[in-house]
Design a protein around this motif. Structure first.
Motif, PDB file in Angstrom:
ATOM      1  N   TYR A  88       0.839  -1.207   0.000  1.00  0.00           N
ATOM      2  CA  TYR A  88       0.000   0.000   0.000  1.00  0.00           C
ATOM      3  C   TYR A  88       0.874   1.258   0.000  1.00  0.00           C
ATOM      4  CZ  TYR A  88      -3.975  -3.011   1.167  1.00  0.00           C
ATOM      5  OH  TYR A  88      -4.929  -3.986   1.153  1.00  0.00           O
ATOM      6  N   ALA A  89       1.934   1.197   0.805  1.00  0.00           N
ATOM      7  CA  ALA A  89       2.824   2.368   0.895  1.00  0.00           C
ATOM      8  C   ALA A  89       3.497   2.638  -0.446  1.00  0.00           C
ATOM      9  CB  ALA A  89       3.879   2.135   1.983  1.00  0.00           C
ATOM     10  N   LEU A  90       3.962   1.587  -1.098  1.00  0.00           N
ATOM     11  CA  LEU A  90       4.583   1.762  -2.422  1.00  0.00           C
ATOM     12  C   LEU A  90       3.560   2.284  -3.432  1.00  0.00           C
ATOM     13  CD1 LEU A  90       6.801  -1.455  -2.587  1.00  0.00           C
ATOM     14  CD2 LEU A  90       7.632   0.894  -2.636  1.00  0.00           C
ATOM     15  N   ASP A  91       2.330   1.865  -3.224  1.00  0.00           N
ATOM     16  CA  ASP A  91       1.252   2.300  -4.112  1.00  0.00           C
ATOM     17  C   ASP A  91       0.973   3.798  -3.955  1.00  0.00           C
ATOM     18  OD1 ASP A  91      -0.010   0.809  -6.004  1.00  0.00           O
ATOM     19  OD2 ASP A  91      -1.939   0.846  -4.965  1.00  0.00           O
ATOM     20  N   ALA A  92       1.295   4.316  -2.785  1.00  0.00           N
ATOM     21  CA  ALA A  92       1.019   5.736  -2.518  1.00  0.00           C
ATOM     22  C   ALA A  92       2.035   6.653  -3.215  1.00  0.00           C
ATOM     23  CB  ALA A  92       1.028   5.991  -1.015  1.00  0.00           C
ATOM     24  N   LEU A  93       3.124   6.084  -3.698  1.00  0.00           N
ATOM     25  CA  LEU A  93       4.135   6.901  -4.380  1.00  0.00           C
ATOM     26  C   LEU A  93       3.679   7.218  -5.798  1.00  0.00           C
ATOM     27  CD1 LEU A  93       7.414   4.966  -3.430  1.00  0.00           C
ATOM     28  CD2 LEU A  93       6.284   6.804  -2.173  1.00  0.00           C
ATOM     29  N   THR A  94       4.230   8.274  -6.355  1.00  0.00           N
ATOM     30  CA  THR A  94       3.976   8.529  -7.774  1.00  0.00           C
ATOM     31  C   THR A  94       4.780   7.504  -8.583  1.00  0.00           C
ATOM     32  OG1 THR A  94       5.850  10.012  -8.079  1.00  0.00           O
ATOM     33  CG2 THR A  94       3.790  11.015  -7.314  1.00  0.00           C
ATOM     34  N   ALA A  95       4.445   7.393  -9.851  1.00  0.00           N
ATOM     35  CA  ALA A  95       5.114   6.391 -10.692  1.00  0.00           C
ATOM     36  C   ALA A  95       6.626   6.621 -10.724  1.00  0.00           C
ATOM     37  CB  ALA A  95       4.533   6.423 -12.097  1.00  0.00           C
ATOM     38  N   LYS A  96       7.014   7.888 -10.826  1.00  0.00           N
ATOM     39  CA  LYS A  96       8.452   8.193 -10.903  1.00  0.00           C
ATOM     40  C   LYS A  96       9.152   7.927  -9.574  1.00  0.00           C
ATOM     41  CE  LYS A  96       9.286  11.126 -14.825  1.00  0.00           C
ATOM     42  NZ  LYS A  96       9.689  12.418 -15.361  1.00  0.00           N
ATOM     43  N   GLU A  97       8.471   8.299  -8.486  1.00  0.00           N
ATOM     44  CA  GLU A  97       9.069   8.039  -7.171  1.00  0.00           C
ATOM     45  C   GLU A  97       9.261   6.532  -6.964  1.00  0.00           C
ATOM     46  OE1 GLU A  97       6.989  11.918  -4.983  1.00  0.00           O
ATOM     47  OE2 GLU A  97       6.149   9.903  -4.730  1.00  0.00           O
ATOM     48  N   ARG A  98       8.230   5.777  -7.327  1.00  0.00           N
ATOM     49  CA  ARG A  98       8.306   4.318  -7.169  1.00  0.00           C
ATOM     50  C   ARG A  98       9.423   3.747  -8.050  1.00  0.00           C
ATOM     51  NH1 ARG A  98       3.168   3.550  -7.113  1.00  0.00           N
ATOM     52  NH2 ARG A  98       2.933   3.284  -9.337  1.00  0.00           N
ATOM     53  N   ALA A  99       9.501   4.260  -9.266  1.00  0.00           N
ATOM     54  CA  ALA A  99      10.545   3.766 -10.185  1.00  0.00           C
ATOM     55  C   ALA A  99      11.923   4.041  -9.621  1.00  0.00           C
ATOM     56  CB  ALA A  99      10.370   4.418 -11.541  1.00  0.00           C
ATOM     57  N   VAL A 100      12.134   5.272  -9.154  1.00  0.00           N
ATOM     58  CA  VAL A 100      13.449   5.641  -8.608  1.00  0.00           C
ATOM     59  C   VAL A 100      13.777   4.788  -7.388  1.00  0.00           C
ATOM     60  CG1 VAL A 100      14.686   7.479  -7.404  1.00  0.00           C
ATOM     61  CG2 VAL A 100      13.480   7.987  -9.515  1.00  0.00           C
ATOM     62  N   PHE A 101      12.797   4.629  -6.498  1.00  0.00           N
ATOM     63  CA  PHE A 101      13.032   3.863  -5.274  1.00  0.00           C
ATOM     64  C   PHE A 101      13.389   2.406  -5.594  1.00  0.00           C
ATOM     65  CE2 PHE A 101      11.695   1.199  -1.738  1.00  0.00           C
ATOM     66  CZ  PHE A 101      12.365   1.798  -0.687  1.00  0.00           C
ATOM     67  N   THR A 102      12.615   1.796  -6.471  1.00  0.00           N
ATOM     68  CA  THR A 102      12.877   0.381  -6.762  1.00  0.00           C
ATOM     69  C   THR A 102      14.178   0.195  -7.548  1.00  0.00           C
ATOM     70  OG1 THR A 102      11.411   0.544  -8.671  1.00  0.00           O
ATOM     71  CG2 THR A 102      10.485  -0.401  -6.689  1.00  0.00           C
ATOM     72  N   LEU A 103      14.439   1.116  -8.472  1.00  0.00           N
ATOM     73  CA  LEU A 103      15.700   0.983  -9.232  1.00  0.00           C
ATOM     74  C   LEU A 103      16.911   1.157  -8.316  1.00  0.00           C
ATOM     75  CD1 LEU A 103      14.781   2.932 -12.499  1.00  0.00           C
ATOM     76  CD2 LEU A 103      15.232   0.496 -12.303  1.00  0.00           C
ATOM     77  N   ARG A 104      16.763   2.039  -7.331  1.00  0.00           N
ATOM     78  CA  ARG A 104      17.875   2.289  -6.424  1.00  0.00           C
ATOM     79  C   ARG A 104      18.041   1.146  -5.413  1.00  0.00           C
ATOM     80  NH1 ARG A 104      22.736   4.441  -5.620  1.00  0.00           N
ATOM     81  NH2 ARG A 104      23.095   5.004  -3.457  1.00  0.00           N
ATOM     82  N   HIS A 105      16.945   0.755  -4.766  1.00  0.00           N
ATOM     83  CA  HIS A 105      17.079  -0.161  -3.637  1.00  0.00           C
ATOM     84  C   HIS A 105      16.881  -1.631  -3.987  1.00  0.00           C
ATOM     85  CE1 HIS A 105      17.787   2.891  -0.673  1.00  0.00           C
ATOM     86  NE2 HIS A 105      16.811   3.608  -1.201  1.00  0.00           N
TER      87      HIS A 105
END
Lengths: 89, 262
Positions: free
Chosen positions: A29-46
């Motif tokens: 749910y928390a990941l869902d609350a991010l914008t698409a770009k924020e989620r992309a950056v977070f997942t690509l980084r971590h």
């Protein structure tokens, strides 16, 4: 990336399995609350362990923007998850 | 001491591990003295770790194959005599008139025609597209997709409520024969690529397709019902879905690449 919600790991007792499942759902749910770009950056980084400049190239944004997106993603995730983490710790 | 507002401005870089050494020292010195900034940094820095703690790894090929074996074990024992009995009873109990059977035949041709058209003319299936790095997996994806379309055309027709008669099955029989011929070499290629789950799925589909290819007449209701009950009994559509999920994993491409390069 996957947060399985149907089956618990072997060795977990029911309470731990329930807590684990609950947390996995909350994370989704928390990941869902991010914008698409924020989620992309977070997942690509971590999850993909990519460097910031590589992420910037992939998404077509500057490294500075990647840093900002990552920072905002961390703030949002922390805000979304902190009540539950506090309750369980 | 560096002001808190500077520290806040440096937080994104610090969290990314990209502060230059001079600023990093200032940052660390500030955090050593400022409880508020230290807490903010530590809280945000801990977020990925908290998420990671509850993360479960994606199942690898071994897990998928293990699940496949468990699924096989959970299915009821195959009893050909039971299927034969169902087939006989249905044939005996329908006792349908010729006219409604012909009406159902027309409906069936329409439904199957749509599926066959998609199987013949679609440029690429989603599964085949995602596994596009590996020719064997591409072929397996296309094989599964086409078999599914043929099977769905038969499984989703309800002779009991729609009317009766299945009409001309020649197109799906032609495609079925083609797929039956492809199954042997494909299975050998999958075995060579160490894809036991997909190999078994192709073998199961081949058995169903042989039944379809061997339907005797244009309104072989008994034969069609046998195929449907057999597909249901063996959970073949569920297995197809598992096969498609397996093929759609990015790891299926990566694993193959790793194997060929070592």
């Amino acid at each position: 990336m996957q947060f399985a919600t149907e089956h618990s790991d072997a060795g977990e007792n029911p309470a731990q399995a329930a807590e684990s499942t609950l947390m996995q759902r909350e994370i989704l749910y928390a990941l869902d609350a991010l914008t698409a770009k924020e989620r992309a950056v977070f997942t690509l980084r971590h999850y993909d362990d990519l460097k910031l400049d590589v992420i910037g190239d992939r998404l077509g944004v500057t490294t500075g923007t990647v840093k900002s997106l990552l920072f905002r993603a961390l703030q949002k995730l922390q805000k979304e998850l902190s009540p539950l983490v506090r309750e369980m710790s | 001491m560096t002001p808190c507002k500077h520290i806040h401005r440096w937080l994104p870089d610090a969290l990314s591990g990209e502060l230059d050494p001079v600023r990093q020292k200032e940052f660390d010195d500030h955090l050593a003295e400022c409880t508020g900034c230290r807490k903010e940094f530590e809280t945000l820095n801990a977020v990925p770790g908290k998420i990671e703690a509850y993360r479960r790894p994606d199942p690898d090929a071994v897990d998928w194959n293990r699940y496949w074996d468990k699924l096989e074990a959970r299915l009821p024992e195959r009893k050909p005599s039971l299927i034969s009995r169902v087939r006989f009873n249905l044939w005996e109990s329908w006792g349908m008139a010729q006219t409604p059977r012909l009406a159902l035949g027309a409906a069936f041709i329409l439904v199957v025609g749509i599926f066959i058209g998609r199987a013949f003319f679609s440029q690429s299936s989603p599964v085949a597209h995602q596994a596009s790095n590996d020719p064997v997996l591409i072929e397996a994806g296309q094989y599964i997709e086409r078999s599914k379309l043929i099977l769905l055309g038969i499984v989703n027709t309800d002779p009991g409520s729609d009317a009766a008669g299945f009409g001309n099955l020649s197109k799906q029989q032609t495609l079925s024969r083609k797929l039956v011929d492809q199954a042997g070499p494909l299975k050998a290629a999958l075995d060579a690529s160490r894809q036991p789950m997909l190999s078994e799925l192709v073998e199961e589909l081949q058995r169903v397709l042989i039944q379809i290819a061997n339907l005797e007449t244009i309104d072989d209701l008994k034969g069609v019902e046998l195929i449907r009950s057999g597909a249901e009994h063996n959970a073949i559509l569920f297995k197809i879905n598992i096969g498609e999920l397996y093929l759609s994993r990015p790891e299926s491409i990566k694993e193959k690449t790793d194997r060929t390069t070592t």
